[in-house]
Scaffold this active site. Sequence first.
Site, PDB file in Angstrom:
ATOM      1  N   ARG A 163      70.107  49.147  36.380  1.00 34.79           N
ATOM      2  CA  ARG A 163      71.488  49.450  35.995  1.00 34.79           C
ATOM      3  C   ARG A 163      72.248  50.101  37.156  1.00 34.79           C
ATOM      4  O   ARG A 163      73.067  50.995  36.968  1.00 34.79           O
ATOM      5  CB  ARG A 163      71.531  50.364  34.761  1.00 34.79           C
ATOM      6  N   SER A 235      73.747  50.319  24.865  1.00 32.44           N
ATOM      7  CA  SER A 235      72.762  51.353  25.181  1.00 32.44           C
ATOM      8  C   SER A 235      73.450  52.524  25.865  1.00 32.44           C
ATOM      9  O   SER A 235      74.016  52.365  26.947  1.00 32.44           O
ATOM     10  CB  SER A 235      71.671  50.788  26.086  1.00 32.44           C
ATOM     11  N   GLU A 333      73.799  55.625  30.530  1.00 28.98           N
ATOM     12  CA  GLU A 333      74.089  54.312  31.099  1.00 28.98           C
ATOM     13  C   GLU A 333      75.581  54.049  30.997  1.00 28.98           C
ATOM     14  O   GLU A 333      76.175  53.374  31.840  1.00 28.98           O
ATOM     15  CB  GLU A 333      73.301  53.237  30.351  1.00 28.98           C
TER      16      GLU A 333
END
Length: 344
Positions: A163, A235, A333
Amino acid sequence: MITELKDFDLTRHNTFGMRVKCARWIEYTSAGDLPEIMRQIGDLPFKAIGEGSNLLFEGDYEGALLHSRVLDMEAGIDDNGDFLLTAGAGLIFDDVVAHVCRAGIWGMENLSAIPGQVGAAAVQNIGAYGVEVADIIDEVLCYDTAERREVAFTASDCRYGYRMSVFKTPEAAGRYIVTSVRFRLPAGAGPRLDYGNLLASLGDKEPTPLSVREAVIAVRGAKLPAVDEFGSAGSFFKNPVVDRSLFERIATRYDTLPPHYDLPESKVKIPAAWLIEQCGFKGMERGNVAVWSRQPLIIVNLTGRAEPLEIMDMQRDITEAVGNRFGIMLHPEVEHVISPQNKP
């Protein structure tokens, strides 16, 4: 073509459904529009956004938000037989995935149903079911707002990680606006069914790019909230990577081994969802906010009336609880967007 609106309502432009505004909303249909946009906004703070699917606005944004409507797409086969597809940054990423799967080409199917635009996918390095978009990116074209010129990043230039990309580093964040992405899908590729419940969900169907896409959509739909019903940013936390010694100390508290993924250099990745569930947050409702009952990695705008502070309060409490119980710091995230005037 450039379209500009002032005092623009962002409620439908962030999947969390935060009821916030920006001072100026600027849409453009060509990478060639960006020099003129930079000239128009002058010294006004700006940020490029896609569909707002990975953002939490902490309040109104007192600057310009730049939204790509670059929708070009071009495909071909190179001398090695690899499928090359160049997609404009403003295209919906899942529309591109669907197009490739319908063409019977392997490589993007596991990334089905991830919300957001192509440009944001390349910045965030989205991933699911054992595949990251970095695995199939060949080149990212950008506009450099500092040097006012177009630049190209190879896959290695992008410095992709979990990520993470060069575009999110402190020295580069906000400098580069993605205009298009070239994907490379190797000849001879096949299905990746070794993650989650994909194989079981596929059932007796023959594995094809389209059938695997349908299986991915079914698995995601069973676990994840539909953002048009319950606002979220997917998420919320990254899965933490810890030293094996810490994981082994945690494991001694349980009769069965906690879920984990072994990594090189004596590192272990632990699902953040499992940590959050162990702390009792799964399904927790608090006012307008809840932790999703089928996937505790997701915080939802339960009533559609949640304020940013309510989301941040839940984030803080989850982070503190996991830290106190396991000695692990969870990191979001989701990107928090702070108005330039309100930066500390």
